[in-house]
Scaffold this motif. Structure first.
Motif, PDB file in Angstrom:
ATOM      1  N   THR A 174       0.799  -1.226   0.000  1.00 44.71           N
ATOM      2  CA  THR A 174       0.000   0.000   0.000  1.00 44.71           C
ATOM      3  C   THR A 174       0.829   1.272   0.000  1.00 44.71           C
ATOM      4  O   THR A 174       0.336   2.310  -0.434  1.00 44.71           O
ATOM      5  CB  THR A 174      -0.943   0.020   1.222  1.00 44.71           C
ATOM      6  N   SER A 175       2.073   1.239   0.475  1.00 45.29           N
ATOM      7  CA  SER A 175       2.898   2.453   0.462  1.00 45.29           C
ATOM      8  C   SER A 175       4.348   2.097   0.697  1.00 45.29           C
ATOM      9  O   SER A 175       4.674   1.033   1.239  1.00 45.29           O
ATOM     10  CB  SER A 175       2.436   3.460   1.525  1.00 45.29           C
TER      11      SER A 175
ATOM     12  N   GLY B  12      -1.533  -1.756  -6.064  1.00 42.31           N
ATOM     13  CA  GLY B  12      -2.727  -1.070  -6.518  1.00 42.31           C
ATOM     14  C   GLY B  12      -2.582  -0.540  -7.927  1.00 42.31           C
ATOM     15  O   GLY B  12      -1.508  -0.581  -8.540  1.00 42.31           O
TER      16      GLY B  12
ATOM     17  N   THR C 126      -0.868  -4.721   3.655  1.00 35.94           N
ATOM     18  CA  THR C 126      -2.083  -4.950   4.435  1.00 35.94           C
ATOM     19  C   THR C 126      -1.867  -5.928   5.578  1.00 35.94           C
ATOM     20  O   THR C 126      -2.712  -6.028   6.474  1.00 35.94           O
ATOM     21  CB  THR C 126      -3.192  -5.483   3.513  1.00 35.94           C
TER      22      THR C 126
END
Length: 706
Positions: free
Chosen positions: A481-482, A588, A614
């Motif tokens: 996610t980052s 993503g 996650t």
């Protein structure tokens, strides 16, 4: 020694079923090939009394047989002869060690043998002294200096230990030792594990994260409580000898470490001076010894390292292995790669030069530097030719490949000379001052069909490869996610009032844009951004701002950069080279969003890469050797202490050499030039607003900079 008459087949003393020596002596003879010491120096207690008494033909046959039966001998021979030792000395030194071991075995050298506990199982003893490999042997003859006739070591006596293979013994004469230890409190049979090594001199002696502490002054520490061990290490008189053993990371359930189904938290790590301040105390809050983890990641109530568990003890779901890379054996190498170096600065002295001279199938043929005195000093140390002409080195018929470690300014022109000569080229990063220079250089090599490699050495480090396996496993981090990165250094911090600022003289060409292409961001940024690009996929959609600190005049280079980007999920913005093939993880749409901050005028230094998913978060440094740290959603903290290479450039240069000699391309080399060009495009996109443009000779128009 197993040598026969010239009409019979000569075999080494460790071959055959009916050898007359003990298994321990045979193993000790085999262990001589573990390092170069036995080939470079004669045994200190060998006086020439126990000669093999072989004629020249028998000695030649025995030497040939030794290399045929032990590939390590065959590998050491071309590395040491004739650069560091003559061929006759190579074998005479080696056989002096062999003869001494045999002399001890057959009793011609009197010894006093004191059995010690077995390293693997301290409770196991044996009445047969020859069966115990961990023995202390001292010469007992009266005509040896420093020895007593009774067989006990006298003043100045040297003890020679028969060690378990892989054993590392270090003697410390002062504190702090600079070693951090962790231990599984639920398993009293496990040895303490080295979590990190903070002292550079200790790392240079071969100690790396992942080693097990098995003995202190010859006494096993397997069952000793961690608190008692720390007190002993802190208070026992010096000097102190610590024995370490490095388990095989590919066998996590070996004899020394057993996988725990429900591992308990490890006992608190030691600090560099072997103290463990109480949680919440002023000493604990003020301590800055631990630089492995940022302050926000330290639990307030569980000490400095919290619940850090080595991956070998973290359960089956966290076991990772590093795949074996394709390589060539010494027997398969007919003609080595002979390198010429352009630019013999610090990086060559400390890392790349050592790797080029010592990697398997690699030889250092010549070195070039404009300063003739420094060029010849470098050549004398590495036993190669020296020159002050780049043209002469590139066109030397004995040079088959070129390594360029000059400042980025002259790198493209020198690389193009090597390209026209048809010689493969290895360049330090960055390969040029701007994206446009880098792209033109890459395209020239591609058109000519000449291999071009970029020395992103960290790609091949075991800890980085382990981080890649963690990311690709999927179940440890989940969907990414980052990603964030922060590098803070003090290089451009202003001096105290009244003190002259000597940063320009201290940093030299690093902050001269005509030589470097910008400020320190252009020097450190390519390595950090390439690591993210390599682990997560091509970087794209880069944007950011650069600035200089207050007090610097206009026309000075940038000191701080803040940027955003996307990693993976599509083609790179600069080259469109290749998409990133993910493993078990998912990114993503448009890639993983990322931020990076480079601050070269910060008071508190930091080097921290953080990849968040996650299911967990992975943290590690880029320019350090600390092991990757995984924090799961449940709060478990697991580190992966794969050992750091002794020479930083060795793993990557070995892969380059293997490829040039016919091995398949590895992931560390694939698209390395494309990645370098892509990173140059990302950095230019961030710096464009500061320099107003990056597609011209911007260093000539300082008055237009921001």
């Amino acid at each position: 020694m197993g040598a026969e008459t010239s009409t019979e087949k000569t075999v080494p003393p460790w071959i055959g079923q009916d050898v007359e020596y003990s298994p321990e002596t045979i193993q000790s003879i085999k262990d001589l090939a573990n390092n170069a010491h036995a080939f470079l120096r004669q045994h200190p207690y060998y006086g020439g009394k126990f000669m093999l008494k072989l004629d020249e033909e028998q000695a030649t046959n025995l030497a040939t047989a030794c290399m045929e039966h032990d590939a390590r001998l065959a590998a050491w021979f071309p590395k040491l002869v004739p650069r560091r030792v003559h061929e006759d000395e190579f074998w005479s030194n080696y056989f002096s060690h062999v003869e001494y071991l045999i002399g001890v075995d057959i009793g011609e050298i009197k010894t006093s043998i004191t059995p010690t506990q077995n390293t693997v199982n301290p409770s196991t003893t044996t009445s047969n002294t020859n069966a115990n490999r961990n023995t202390t042997i001292s010469t007992g003859t009266s005509d040896r200096s420093g020895m007593q006739a009774s067989g006990e070591p006298g003043a100045g006596a040297r003890q020679i230990r028969r060690r378990t293979p892989g054993m590392l013994e270090l003697t410390f004469h002062k504190r702090p030792f600079g070693i951090e230890l962790v231990r599984n409190s639920n398993s009293p049979s496990s040895f303490p594990l080295v979590h990190s090594v903070g002292d550079t001199k200790t790392r240079a002696r071969g100690l790396t994260p992942g080693h097990l502490l098995v003995k202190v002054n010859g006494r096993s520490v397997e069952a000793e409580p961690i608190d008692g061990l720390l007190h002993h290490l802190k208070t026992h008189p010096l000097p102190m000898t610590l024995a370490f053993l490095l388990p095989n990371p590919d066998t996590p359930t070996g004899r020394h470490l057993t996988t725990a189904e429900n591992p308990k938290p490890l006992a608190l790590s030691t600090s560099s001076n072997y103290t463990s301040p109480a949680a919440g105390s002023q000493e604990a809050n003020d301590s800055r010894v631990d630089t492995q983890y940022p302050p926000h990641s330290k639990p307030e109530e569980k000490g400095r390292l919290g619940n850090v568990v080595p991956y070998l003890l973290a359960g089956e779901g966290f076991q990772i292995t590093l795949p074996q890379e394709p390589t060539l054996s010494a027997r398969q190498i007919r003609t080595p790669v002979r390198w010429g170096i352009l630019g013999c600065g610090r990086i060559c002295q400390e890392s790349s030069g050592l790797a080029l001279a010592n990697c398997r199938g690699s030889e250092l043929e010549a070195a070039m530097r404009r300063d003739s005195d420094r060029a010849y000093s470098f050549a004398k140390r590495f036993r190669c030719k020296a020159t002050t002409s780049a043209h002469d080195l590139i066109h030397d018929p004995h040079v088959s490949a070129v390594y360029i470690a000059t400042p980025p300014g002259p790198r493209p022109s020198l690389a193009l000379l090597a390209c026209k000569a048809g010689k493969p080229c290895l360049l330090e990063a960055p390969i040029a001052r701007s994206y446009y220079e880098a792209r033109a250089l890459r395209d020239a090599f591609a058109t000519a069909g000449v291999p071009l490699f970029v020395a992103h050495a960290r790609r091949a480090h075991p800890r980085v490869r382990a981080a890649g396996r963690i990311i690709q496993a999927g179940h440890m981090l989940g969907d990414l996610t980052s990603v964030t990165y922060n590098l803070t250094r003090r290089d451009m911090v202003p001096p105290p009032r009244g003190v002259r600022d000597n940063s320009a003289a201290r940093l030299g060409w690093l902050i001269k844009p005509e030589m470097s292409g910008g400020g320190l961001f252009v020097h450190y940024g390519p390595h950090a951004l390439d690591l993210i690009d390599h682990l997560l996929g091509p970087l794209s959609r880069a944007a950011g701002e650069a600035s200089r600190r207050a007090g610097l005049p206009r026309g000075s280079v940038e000191t701080s950069v803040v940027m955003t980007f996307r990693a993976g999920g599509g083609k790179g913005n600069a080259t469109g080279a290749s998409t990133h093939q993910g493993g078990g993880y998912v990114v993503g749409a448009g890639g993983v969003p990322g931020t990076a901050v480079f601050n070269f005028a910060g008071a508190i230094e930091e080097d921290r890469l953080c990849i968040t998913g996650t299911r967990g978060r992975l943290e590690m440094s880029v320019f350090g050797d600390d092991p990757p740290l995984l924090t799961t959603a449940a709060g478990e903290r697991i580190n992966f202490p794969f050992p750091a290479p002794k020479v930083s450039h060795s793993p990557l240069i070995q892969r380059v050499v293997d490829y040039l000699l016919g091995c398949p391309m590895t992931e560390e080399l694939r698209h390395s030039a494309d990645s370098a060009v892509r990173i140059a495009g990302v950095m230019d996109a961030v710096l464009r607003s500061f320099y107003r443009a990056r597609d011209d000779h911007f260093w000539r128009r300082r008055e237009t900079w921001l």
